[in-house]
Design an enzyme around this catalytic site. Structure first.
Site: not given
Ligand code: GAR
Length: 224
Positions: A94, A110, A13-14, A66, A146
């Site tokens: 997703l 990304h 989580g940076s 999913r 991506d």
């Protein structure tokens, strides 16, 4: 009015922290309404809670497929009142249903110069390939990996003695700048998508001092 966003994380989580810092500095006109992780041990959840941000774990392993997992996320994001979704190290694809629920309002960071090196090990793939320029990309999310329209990219040098870790560290410093910047453009309503091209409406906002040894386009603005 601050843009209500949900930030999805899977790990450290940076990038979430970079968003929190820019919100707290006043540069980013967003409100982090929810941090959501698919991993219970994600440090991102701790970061959120320590800043008083609602944080929730929805383990994907607890759902049949999913779609059921995505539906649980859609419900949680809507309940939190978020309208925009930022993937900050979220390592799941997703579904169409999720993307329809937040159409045109899902961004991802990304760690590679897309369309090169998509996937979950972008930095290592770039280092192994021997590129001399690497970088990161913020893009809209579509159903392909991506793949959506590119909002902003940053390039950094890559050296022959780099490995995935050393390159990742150099790239990450730029991720922490371009992700909050892209979210701010969205919050300001300055992003227009025409086909594959993303246009950021110019304003009189002053540019940031460009990061040393990196090329960022469109240029970063003050506060980022
Ligand atoms: C970041 O480098 C991000 O770009 C990458 O995961 C890392 C998460 O770091 N995302 C992907 O590889 C997505 N395909 P963080 O949890 O410290 O923000």
């Amino acid at each position: 009015m601050a843009l209500p966003i949900a930030v999805l994380v899977s790990g450290s989580g940076s990038n979430l922290q970079a968003l929190i810092d820019r919100v707290e500095s006043g540069a980013l006109e967003a409100r982090i309404a929810l941090v959501l992780s698919n991993k219970p041990d994600s440090y991102g959840l701790k970061r959120a809670r320590s800043h008083g941000i609602p944080a929730l774990c929805i383990p994907h392993t607890e759902y049949a497929d999913r779609l059921e997992f995505d539906r649980a996320m859609i419900r949680a994001i809507r309940e939190a009142g978020a309208e925009t979704v930022v993937l900050a190290g979220f390592m799941r694809m997703l579904s169409a249903e999720f993307l329809k629920a937040f159409a045109g309002r899902v961004l991802n960071i990304h760690p590679a110069l897309l369309p090169s090196f998509p996937g979950v090990r972008g930095q290592r793939d770039a280092a192994d390939y021997g590129v001399t320029l690497a970088g990161c990309t913020v893009h809209f999310v579509d159903e392909l990996m991506d793949h959506g329209e590119v909002v902003i990219q940053a390039a950094v040098p890559a050296y022959p003695d780099d490995d995935g870790d050393s390159l990742a560290e150099r790239i990450l410093a730029l991720e922490h700048r371009i992700l909050p910047q892209a979210v701010q453009w969205l919050a300001q309503g300055r992003i227009q998508v025409k086909g594959r091209k993303v246009h950021v409406t110019p304003t009189g906002i002053q540019r940031a001092v460009p990061p040393a040894n990196a090329l960022v386009n469109p240029p970063l603005e003050q506060g980022f």
